[in-house]
Write an enzyme that holds these catalytic residues in place. Structure first.
Site, PDB file in Angstrom:
ATOM      1  N   THR A   1       0.740  -1.103  -0.182  1.00 16.93           N
ATOM      2  CA  THR A   1      -0.004   0.076  -0.024  1.00 16.93           C
ATOM      3  C   THR A   1       0.845   1.274   0.237  1.00 16.93           C
ATOM      4  OG1 THR A   1      -0.257  -0.170   2.480  1.00 16.93           O
ATOM      5  CG2 THR A   1      -1.943  -1.248   1.373  1.00 16.93           C
TER       6      THR A   1
ATOM      7  N   ASP B   1      19.176  13.091  48.961  1.00 16.91           N
ATOM      8  CA  ASP B   1      17.999  13.737  49.048  1.00 16.91           C
ATOM      9  C   ASP B   1      17.274  13.172  50.540  1.00 16.91           C
ATOM     10  OD1 ASP B   1      15.250  14.378  49.100  1.00 16.91           O
ATOM     11  OD2 ASP B   1      15.525  15.345  46.881  1.00 16.91           O
TER      12      ASP B   1
ATOM     13  N   CYS C   1      -0.156   6.742   7.406  1.00 21.32           N
ATOM     14  CA  CYS C   1      -1.652   6.351   7.573  1.00 21.32           C
ATOM     15  C   CYS C   1      -2.398   7.456   8.119  1.00 21.32           C
ATOM     16  CB  CYS C   1      -1.701   5.235   8.336  1.00 21.32           C
ATOM     17  SG  CYS C   1      -3.295   4.448   8.658  1.00 21.32           S
TER      18      CYS C   1
ATOM     19  N   ARG D   1       3.997   6.783   2.813  1.00 17.92           N
ATOM     20  CA  ARG D   1       3.309   7.974   3.425  1.00 17.92           C
ATOM     21  C   ARG D   1       2.423   7.523   4.631  1.00 17.92           C
ATOM     22  NH1 ARG D   1       0.595   6.013  -1.168  1.00 17.92           N
ATOM     23  NH2 ARG D   1      -1.534   5.523  -0.765  1.00 17.92           N
TER      24      ARG D   1
ATOM     25  N   CYS E   1       2.417   2.941   9.271  1.00 18.40           N
ATOM     26  CA  CYS E   1       1.434   2.905  10.606  1.00 18.40           C
ATOM     27  C   CYS E   1       2.099   2.863  12.074  1.00 18.40           C
ATOM     28  CB  CYS E   1       0.555   2.018  10.553  1.00 18.40           C
ATOM     29  SG  CYS E   1      -0.317   1.807   8.914  1.00 18.40           S
TER      30      CYS E   1
END
Length: 490
Positions: free
Chosen positions: A41, A423, A76, A74, A45
């Site tokens: 595709t 501390d 999703c 690119r 993602c």
């Protein structure tokens, strides 16, 4: 132990079998730790994307969205892989790649270019590019481009700015570059992104002008109450305002000022921003995320600290504890050194805050003769998120005591493995759990690489503090015991 854990984390995106198991389970804990790209595709993602899981032979894994983009994939539009918590690698790791990522997220490349980024890191541009490409699959320009694309999407969807103004506010050098990047990264045009966002605007809230309302994701659980108590105990009047539900403060940013209000919700933090210059959006969000430690991996912390039978009950009682960070290194050191903060410049009032925290130069004029403050004002001390922890600590030790140096390193760099063994609150908590305070350095070996979080849990174990607000109130460093006139040199 630290070495093995970090190596495991670094190898995650290279372990295709393990990554695919995470994707199959749609485990949101791994969002931001690696990117899944689908060859068939051309889309990348987050691991928890709700779309149908692709076949194993059709996926590739990358360490960053920039690496996926550089390989032609690119983003999703369903799972928005850039809108996830950042990788906790950048907190655990202290190497060049992690330091560079913190500065890139703060907008250094947009402001100073790659030469400025390399200069702040102390490397040549060529060395920097070689290391980032080898470690992260993309060079500094590609990483900064991914950062700009994310900032641009936020401005497109959450403001009414003309798209031409969005382009320059997000850091692009031209409208053409802006349009090409949006098309390549999101497979749509800026105007189509805005139209799609407008159709969802009813559930995202109204925005106008320089006011933005964002949702900042985190990995649950998230101890928001503990952070709010800490901020309330240490708030600077006029600069910060804390209520039981929210925290507001002013921000001094590269191109202007800002005011932010943060309101925790069950699955995100609502971030309301008012900026004088929208070019500061990405930097403001990055600083707020560091302040709240939103990129932490609480599951990893719990695995290590919960395995200690002495700490286990406290870890179970306070899930998702965070180590408060800092929005500005200079400010954090000044707050650590000062018993009283002189007033800073006034800004338009918003959410109960009316002033900026004063600059080092302003503080030096009000508190003359203090070595560390003078060093900050003169630029001989440089405290920022891109520093190497050991180098910064060594520089701080020329001016302040070791406890103060450790405290500053822990909060400014988000260093996860710093135990403030001296501390008083940590020592009282250790005693309450039956741990000899003098044995803390030895005990800390079992808590690596999460000693900073162990210190938070020890504070919570102090006697007489069921809500433990007193424990948080003690997490302030007293003014440095270094003589005011003692020289401070690099």
């Amino acid at each position: 132990m630290l070495g093995s854990m970090v190596t495991d984390t670094l190898a995650l995106w290279r372990d295709a079998e393990r990554c695919y198991r995470v994707v199959t389970a749609r485990d949101p804990r791994f969002d931001g730790q690696f990117i899944m790209a689908v060859r068939t595709t051309g889309i990348y993602c987050r691991p928890s994307c709700p779309a149908s899981t692709p076949k194993a032979q059709n996926v590739r894994f990358f360490p960053t969205s920039a690496a996926a983009q550089a390989n032609g994939f690119r983003a999703c539009r369903r799972c928005l892989p850039d809108a996830v918590p950042g990788s906790p690698d950048w907190n655990v790791r202290a190497d060049l790649a992690a330091r560079a990522m913190r500065l890139i997220s703060d907008g250094t490349v947009e402001r100073d270019g790659v030469p400025g980024l390399a200069r702040r890191l102390g490397y040549s541009e060529r060395q920097l590019g070689r290391v980032l490409t080898a470690e992260l699959g993309a060079g500094p320009l590609a990483l900064a481009r991914a950062h700009r694309a994310h900032s641009a999407r936020l401005l497109i969807e959450l403001s009414e700015l003309p798209l031409t103004d969005v382009a320059f506010a997000a850091g692009f050098s031209s409208v053409r570059q802006f349009n090409e990047t949006i098309r390549e990264v999101f497979a749509t045009t800026p105007s189509q992104l805005r139209a799609f966002a407008a159709s969802r605007r009813g559930r995202q809230g109204d925005v106008s002008g320089t006011r933005l309302s964002l949702r900042l994701p985190f990995r649950p659980p998230f101890d928001a109450d503990g952070l709010l108590r800490f901020f309330a105990a240490n708030a600077v009047p006029g600069v910060e305002e804390v209520t039981p539900e929210s925290y507001a403060r002013t921000l001094r940013l590269a191109h202007g000022t800002g005011v932010v209000r943060l309101t925790p919700a069950p699955d995100h933090v609502r971030c309301e921003l008012v900026l004088t210059d929208l070019r500061d959006l990405g930097s403001a969000v990055s600083r707020v995320r560091r302040l709240l430690d939103l990129d932490a991996d609480p599951a990893a912390v719990t695995r290590v600290l919960g395995a200690d039978p002495v700490l286990a009950p406290v870890v179970a009682a306070v899930p998702g504890i965070r180590v408060p960070g800092a929005v500005d290194g200079e400010e954090l050191l000044l707050r650590t050194l000062l018993s009283e903060v002189p007033p800073g410049a006034e800004v338009p009032g918003e959410w109960g805050v009316t002033r900026l925290f004063p600059t080092a130069a302003e503080v030096a004029a009000a508190v003359p003769g203090h070595a560390a403050i003078a060093a900050l004002a003169e630029g001989r001390l440089d405290v920022h998120v891109g520093r190497d922890a050991a180098a910064l600590r060594a520089e701080l030790l020329t001016c302040v005591d070791p406890s103060t140096a450790d405290y500053v390193v822990m909060r400014v760099l988000g260093a996860p493995d710093v135990l403030l063994a001296d501390d008083p609150a940590v020592r009282r908590g250790a005693e309450a759990l039956g741990i000899s305070p003098d044995s803390l350095p030895e005990r800390a070996r079992a808590w690596t690489p999460w000693c900073s979080y162990a210190g938070m849990y020890l504070r919570r174990a102090q006697p007489g503090s069921p809500g433990h607000s007193t424990a948080w109130a003690t997490m302030t460093r007293s003014p440095s015991n270094v003589a005011a006139g003692e020289p401070c040199s690099r």
